[in-house]
Write a protein that holds these residues in place. Structure first.
Motif, PDB file in Angstrom:
ATOM      1  N   TYR A   8       0.820  -1.214   0.000  1.00 46.90           N
ATOM      2  CA  TYR A   8       0.000   0.000   0.000  1.00 46.90           C
ATOM      3  C   TYR A   8       0.855   1.266   0.000  1.00 46.90           C
ATOM      4  N   ARG A   9       2.094   1.205   0.503  1.00 42.70           N
ATOM      5  CA  ARG A   9       2.930   2.404   0.535  1.00 42.70           C
ATOM      6  C   ARG A   9       3.304   2.849  -0.878  1.00 42.70           C
ATOM      7  N   ARG A  10       3.748   1.897  -1.715  1.00 39.45           N
ATOM      8  CA  ARG A  10       4.113   2.268  -3.079  1.00 39.45           C
ATOM      9  C   ARG A  10       2.865   2.622  -3.897  1.00 39.45           C
ATOM     10  N   LEU A  11       1.745   1.943  -3.637  1.00 38.02           N
ATOM     11  CA  LEU A  11       0.505   2.322  -4.309  1.00 38.02           C
ATOM     12  C   LEU A  11       0.089   3.741  -3.919  1.00 38.02           C
TER      13      LEU A  11
ATOM     14  N   ASP B 280      10.765   0.180 -16.703  1.00 35.59           N
ATOM     15  CA  ASP B 280       9.717   0.574 -15.759  1.00 35.59           C
ATOM     16  C   ASP B 280      10.295   0.771 -14.363  1.00 35.59           C
ATOM     17  N   TYR B 281      11.237  -0.068 -13.970  1.00 41.03           N
ATOM     18  CA  TYR B 281      11.886   0.068 -12.663  1.00 41.03           C
ATOM     19  C   TYR B 281      12.607   1.410 -12.556  1.00 41.03           C
ATOM     20  N   ASN B 282      13.253   1.820 -13.633  1.00 37.66           N
ATOM     21  CA  ASN B 282      14.014   3.075 -13.609  1.00 37.66           C
ATOM     22  C   ASN B 282      13.118   4.308 -13.690  1.00 37.66           C
ATOM     23  N   THR B 283      12.037   4.231 -14.435  1.00 35.25           N
ATOM     24  CA  THR B 283      11.271   5.443 -14.750  1.00 35.25           C
ATOM     25  C   THR B 283       9.955   5.581 -13.998  1.00 35.25           C
ATOM     26  N   GLU B 284       9.396   4.492 -13.503  1.00 32.36           N
ATOM     27  CA  GLU B 284       8.065   4.543 -12.898  1.00 32.36           C
ATOM     28  C   GLU B 284       8.046   4.075 -11.449  1.00 32.36           C
TER      29      GLU B 284
ATOM     30  N   PRO C  19       8.324   3.534  -7.719  1.00 33.23           N
ATOM     31  CA  PRO C  19       8.813   4.370  -6.613  1.00 33.23           C
ATOM     32  C   PRO C  19       9.884   3.637  -5.808  1.00 33.23           C
ATOM     33  N   HIS C  20      10.940   4.350  -5.464  1.00 40.37           N
ATOM     34  CA  HIS C  20      12.012   3.790  -4.639  1.00 40.37           C
ATOM     35  C   HIS C  20      11.977   4.495  -3.291  1.00 40.37           C
ATOM     36  N   THR C  21      11.743   3.731  -2.233  1.00 43.92           N
ATOM     37  CA  THR C  21      11.525   4.346  -0.912  1.00 43.92           C
ATOM     38  C   THR C  21      12.760   5.074  -0.403  1.00 43.92           C
ATOM     39  N   SER C  22      13.965   4.571  -0.710  1.00 43.99           N
ATOM     40  CA  SER C  22      15.174   5.234  -0.227  1.00 43.99           C
ATOM     41  C   SER C  22      15.432   6.547  -0.951  1.00 43.99           C
ATOM     42  N   LEU C  23      14.735   6.796  -2.049  1.00 42.99           N
ATOM     43  CA  LEU C  23      14.860   8.050  -2.791  1.00 42.99           C
ATOM     44  C   LEU C  23      13.649   8.944  -2.569  1.00 42.99           C
TER      45      LEU C  23
ATOM     46  N   ALA D 119      11.402   7.652  -8.704  1.00 47.18           N
ATOM     47  CA  ALA D 119      12.001   6.581  -9.486  1.00 47.18           C
ATOM     48  C   ALA D 119      13.495   6.861  -9.638  1.00 47.18           C
ATOM     49  N   PRO D 120      14.336   5.823  -9.780  1.00 45.75           N
ATOM     50  CA  PRO D 120      15.795   6.050  -9.840  1.00 45.75           C
ATOM     51  C   PRO D 120      16.224   6.983 -10.959  1.00 45.75           C
ATOM     52  N   ALA D 121      15.683   6.803 -12.177  1.00 47.23           N
ATOM     53  CA  ALA D 121      16.093   7.670 -13.279  1.00 47.23           C
ATOM     54  C   ALA D 121      15.624   9.106 -13.064  1.00 47.23           C
ATOM     55  N   VAL D 122      14.486   9.291 -12.435  1.00 52.01           N
ATOM     56  CA  VAL D 122      14.008  10.640 -12.109  1.00 52.01           C
ATOM     57  C   VAL D 122      14.966  11.306 -11.130  1.00 52.01           C
ATOM     58  N   PHE D 123      15.377  10.560 -10.122  1.00 53.11           N
ATOM     59  CA  PHE D 123      16.341  11.077  -9.156  1.00 53.11           C
ATOM     60  C   PHE D 123      17.656  11.425  -9.838  1.00 53.11           C
ATOM     61  N   ALA D 124      18.105  10.584 -10.777  1.00 52.49           N
ATOM     62  CA  ALA D 124      19.357  10.846 -11.487  1.00 52.49           C
ATOM     63  C   ALA D 124      19.258  12.107 -12.336  1.00 52.49           C
TER      64      ALA D 124
END
Length: 392
Positions: A150-153, A336-340, A342-346, A350-355
């Protein structure tokens, strides 16, 4: 009931009677019957005013004690009806209070005290809320992201502009029975731990590791996973039947031409990682290759975490018929992992958004506004589409 004569007046009547005035004359004078006069005489005869006051005080105290005893017995009976089970939620307490009030005729105040419920909570009436659209969208996202909790949703809903309290979302998540079933147990390391050092910029350190799976016919294949430890991006997921030590430098060279050369690469002590081809490549390029201690995968935690997500959300979700299908599905999941995703530590980015935000020299804190993240997400999708030639 208020009496007609006070104790002092009644004692005055009796004093007159004792002084020689006839009872009939006293009854006519004060307008009372003979029986009433003799009742007064039986109760107050031989008393003075102070004695009468003490008697009144004792009667009042006795009546008070009787009322307290009756209330205690009534409360005890009501508590027995409440049962021995704890009343945990406000709804359960409200039902218990109504039941006690109906059965024993208790007031709202006393019933709420017995149930340990504030009267304002008992009197509260839920406002009608239409959560049909929210529930529908939550189910749609949960069906698309079957391994998301539910957190990522919640983060995905926020990206769509849906503002909802996380506690309410968790309640709806439970009511819709969307809870994710855990797969397998988690091995916990024993003894002391030393925290892994986190890099402070992109391309400072990459992590490598292998993941294996099987096709529908039982033949095995391997996936070489390469992760940037700072941005958490999945730089590459190389899928093939066999990945030798000579193959790894070629894949790294191709990746370096796209992103630049890292300062350090971390890996385990597998035969491919310690091959002569890898050692010669590391010496020629000047890239520092660090090997973790044997049997200590937690020293390569970033790629191990990525491997777990890849296994849980992709490999376990699909049955691969051939190598081309496996490459297509895994590459689609990586994008999808990179662009969509959500990464909780960031901070939910998404990782690519953070980059992209980091490369644009914007504040890379976890408190970035969602509007900037959404704009960077659009740029990231376009970049990934141009780099890989497709995006689904």
């Amino acid at each position: 009931m208020k009496r007609r004569f006070s104790d002092e007046q009644i004692i005055g009547m009796i004093k007159e009677y004792e002084a020689g005035v006839k009872a009939q004359d006293l009854c006519r004078k004060y307008g009372i019957s003979d029986a009433t006069f003799y009742k007064y005489k039986a109760k107050f005869g031989g008393m003075n005013v102070s004695d009468a006051r003490q008697l009144r005080a004792l009667e009042d105290e006795n009546n008070k004690l009787k009322r307290m005893l009756a209330d205690a017995m009534l409360d005890n009976a009501a508590l027995k009806d409440l049962g021995n089970k704890k009343l945990l939620t406000p709804d359960v307490k409200r039902r218990a209070v109504r039941d006690v009030m109906d059965r024993h005729g208790l007031s709202e105040r006393r019933a709420c005290e017995l149930a340990d419920l504030h009267r304002s909570v008992f009197q509260y009436r839920k406002r009608g809320q239409d959560d049909v659209a929210l529930r529908k969208r939550l189910r749609e996202l949960a069906n698309e992201r079957r391994r998301f909790g539910y957190r990522r949703l919640h983060i995905l809903l926020q990206r769509e502009g849906v503002e909802v309290n996380h506690k309410k979302l968790f309640r709806l998540y439970r009511e819709e029975r969307l809870t994710v079933r855990k797969r397998g147990g988690r091995k916990r390391a024993l003894g002391t731990r030393r925290p892994i050092l986190v890099p402070d910029r992109a391309n400072q350190r990459w992590s490598l590791d292998f993941v294996s799976d099987a096709f529908s016919d039982g033949l095995r294949f391997r996936v070489l996973c390469i992760v940037d430890d700072y941005t958490r991006e999945a730089l590459a997921t190389v899928v093939d039947r066999s990945l030798s030590g000579a193959r790894m430098p070629r894949e790294l060279e191709q990746l370096i031409r796209q992103r630049g050369q890292p300062d350090m690469i971390v890996s385990d002590n597998g035969t491919e990682m310690t091959s002569h081809a890898v050692l010669k490549w590391s010496q020629d390029t000047g890239v520092n290759w660090h090997y973790i201690a044997p049997g200590k995968p937690m020293q390569n935690a970033f790629v191990e975490s990525f491997n777990g997500r890849l296994r849980d959300e992709c490999l376990n979700e699909h049955i691969f018929g051939n190598l081309a299908e496996a490459r297509r599905i895994i590459e689609t999941w990586r994008i999808d992992y990179n662009t969509e995703r959500p990464h909780t530590s960031l901070g939910g980015l998404a990782p690519a958004v953070f980059a992209n935000l980091n490369r644009a020299a914007r504040p890379a804190s976890l408190e970035l506004r969602m509007g900037s993240a959404q704009q960077a997400l659009t740029v990231t999708k376009s970049t990934e589409r141009n780099r890989n030639g497709f995006y689904t």
